[in-house]
Design an enzyme around this catalytic site. Structure first.
Site, PDB file in Angstrom:
ATOM      1  N   SER A   6      -1.998  47.690   6.425  1.00  9.84           N
ATOM      2  CA  SER A   6      -2.869  46.609   5.968  1.00  9.84           C
ATOM      3  C   SER A   6      -3.087  45.594   7.079  1.00  9.84           C
ATOM      4  CB  SER A   6      -2.266  45.914   4.750  1.00  9.84           C
ATOM      5  OG  SER A   6      -3.065  44.815   4.371  1.00  9.84           O
ATOM      6  N   HIS A  29      -5.955  49.736   6.157  1.00 14.86           N
ATOM      7  CA  HIS A  29      -6.356  49.176   4.869  1.00 14.86           C
ATOM      8  C   HIS A  29      -6.987  47.804   5.102  1.00 14.86           C
ATOM      9  CE1 HIS A  29      -6.028  48.922   0.457  1.00 14.86           C
ATOM     10  NE2 HIS A  29      -5.766  47.641   0.641  1.00 14.86           N
ATOM     11  N   ASP A  31      -8.407  44.564   3.274  1.00 13.83           N
ATOM     12  CA  ASP A  31      -8.482  43.763   2.051  1.00 13.83           C
ATOM     13  C   ASP A  31      -9.616  42.755   2.174  1.00 13.83           C
ATOM     14  OD1 ASP A  31      -6.324  44.709   0.381  1.00 13.83           O
ATOM     15  OD2 ASP A  31      -4.944  43.863   1.839  1.00 13.83           O
ATOM     16  N   MET A  33     -11.570  39.858   0.481  1.00 13.26           N
ATOM     17  CA  MET A  33     -11.397  38.872  -0.591  1.00 13.26           C
ATOM     18  C   MET A  33     -12.494  37.816  -0.483  1.00 13.26           C
ATOM     19  SD  MET A  33      -7.263  38.297  -0.357  1.00 13.26           S
ATOM     20  CE  MET A  33      -6.167  39.681  -0.011  1.00 13.26           C
ATOM     21  N   HIS A  62     -10.782  47.913   0.530  1.00 11.11           N
ATOM     22  CA  HIS A  62     -10.388  47.482  -0.809  1.00 11.11           C
ATOM     23  C   HIS A  62     -11.134  46.193  -1.126  1.00 11.11           C
ATOM     24  CE1 HIS A  62      -6.842  45.865  -3.473  1.00 11.11           C
ATOM     25  NE2 HIS A  62      -7.933  46.119  -4.170  1.00 11.11           N
ATOM     26  N   MET A  64     -11.826  43.191  -3.203  1.00 12.38           N
ATOM     27  CA  MET A  64     -11.325  42.267  -4.218  1.00 12.38           C
ATOM     28  C   MET A  64     -12.351  41.146  -4.348  1.00 12.38           C
ATOM     29  SD  MET A  64      -7.238  42.235  -3.383  1.00 12.38           S
ATOM     30  CE  MET A  64      -7.350  42.671  -1.664  1.00 12.38           C
ATOM     31  N   MET A 133      -1.978  47.948  -7.996  1.00  6.54           N
ATOM     32  CA  MET A 133      -1.473  46.733  -7.359  1.00  6.54           C
ATOM     33  C   MET A 133      -0.043  46.475  -7.828  1.00  6.54           C
ATOM     34  SD  MET A 133      -3.843  45.825  -5.341  1.00  6.54           S
ATOM     35  CE  MET A 133      -2.963  44.360  -4.781  1.00  6.54           C
ATOM     36  N   GLY A 138      -4.263  38.663  -3.680  1.00  5.57           N
ATOM     37  CA  GLY A 138      -4.767  37.409  -3.129  1.00  5.57           C
ATOM     38  C   GLY A 138      -4.093  37.025  -1.835  1.00  5.57           C
ATOM     39  N   PHE A 139      -2.811  37.348  -1.705  1.00  2.00           N
ATOM     40  CA  PHE A 139      -2.068  36.944  -0.523  1.00  2.00           C
ATOM     41  C   PHE A 139      -1.070  38.026  -0.124  1.00  2.00           C
ATOM     42  CE2 PHE A 139      -3.401  33.087  -2.632  1.00  2.00           C
ATOM     43  CZ  PHE A 139      -3.928  32.340  -1.588  1.00  2.00           C
ATOM     44  N   ASP A 169      -0.191  49.133  -3.549  1.00  2.01           N
ATOM     45  CA  ASP A 169      -0.383  48.033  -2.598  1.00  2.01           C
ATOM     46  C   ASP A 169       0.361  46.795  -3.082  1.00  2.01           C
ATOM     47  OD1 ASP A 169      -1.275  46.127  -0.816  1.00  2.01           O
ATOM     48  OD2 ASP A 169      -3.401  46.332  -1.319  1.00  2.01           O
ATOM     49  N   GLY A 170       1.275  46.308  -2.236  1.00  2.00           N
ATOM     50  CA  GLY A 170       1.909  45.025  -2.515  1.00  2.00           C
ATOM     51  C   GLY A 170       3.420  45.030  -2.411  1.00  2.00           C
ATOM     52  N   GLY A 191       1.858  46.116   4.675  1.00  2.00           N
ATOM     53  CA  GLY A 191       1.391  45.045   5.549  1.00  2.00           C
ATOM     54  C   GLY A 191       2.516  44.298   6.210  1.00  2.00           C
ATOM     55  N   SER A 192       3.066  43.306   5.504  1.00  2.00           N
ATOM     56  CA  SER A 192       4.073  42.425   6.090  1.00  2.00           C
ATOM     57  C   SER A 192       5.280  43.183   6.620  1.00  2.00           C
ATOM     58  CB  SER A 192       4.531  41.394   5.052  1.00  2.00           C
ATOM     59  OG  SER A 192       3.461  40.596   4.634  1.00  2.00           O
TER      60      SER A 192
END
Length: 210
Positions: A6, A29, A31, A33, A62, A64, A133, A138-139, A169-170, A191-192
């Site tokens: 991500s 990926h 995102d 938004m 993706h 959103m 999800m 959102g974050f 995802d998440g 991601g992180s």
């Protein structure tokens, strides 16, 4: 296990170097938004239009956003592998999924954590990907919600003939990646955990073994 890195968690002051660290990812990926469907703004196509000069990794977009058709129009020139829209974002799911497919892209539907599976019933045969999800979107950097494990299990029971991607995802890391694999997930958005790891290449290899 396939991994979608991500880029929301990448270093945008040095995006080229960030992408080099995850060049063995199966997808990038993206995102998107809009500040309405979710309380955050990310990036438009102008930020991503030169990615193909530095990476051959396919894009997994993706959306959103409140207006998925507008999002598709913005990003279609990037020739992504997948475009995923949210079940909650449109009353015209069948129409938009087939619009994506008619453009030549694979089409996916994403569900927020508390969104039930019933809305997939009459579209499941047309989907190439279902994205679960495991945080409220959102974050980046949020904590993984274990409820997604039961949700994927129920999905497999409800739609036993589905053969597309099951993406999550998440808040994903090496530990919960194993749990997700045991439930049937086959594509993880990371991601992180990946970009903040001291050795992203090693972390990616570990995740792929889930």
């Amino acid at each position: 296990m396939e991994i979608a890195a991500s880029i929301l968690s990448a270093d945008f002051m040095d995006l080229r170097q960030s992408l080099k660290q995850v060049d063995s990812a199966d997808f990038l990926h993206v995102d998107v938004m809009d500040g309405h469907f979710v309380p955050n703004l990310t990036f438009g196509p102008c930020v991503l239009q030169n990615l193909s000069q530095y990476t051959n990794t396919p894009l997994d977009i993706h959306l959103m956003v409140d207006n998925p058709t507008f999002g598709i129009e913005l990003f279609k020139e990037l020739k992504p592998a997948y475009i995923t829209i949210h079940l909650e974002s449109t009353p015209h799911l069948h129409k938009i999924i087939h619009y994506i497919k008619n453009l030549g892209f694979k089409a996916g539907v994403s569900l927020n954590p508390a969104t039930p599976l019933n809305g997939l019933e009459y579209i499941i045969a047309d989907l190439d990907l279902v994205l679960f999800m495991s945080v409220n979107p959102g974050f980046g950097g949020q904590k993984f919600l274990p409820l997604v494990l039961d949700k994927i299990t129920h999905f497999k029971q409800k739609f036993p003939t589905y053969s597309g991607k099951i993406e999550v995802d998440g808040g994903i890391n090496a530990k919960n990646a194993l749990l997700l694999a045991s439930c049937g997930a086959n594509l993880l958005v990371v991601g992180s955990y990946l970009f903040n790891h001291e050795n992203p290449t090693l972390a990616l290899q570990e995740l792929k073994r889930a």
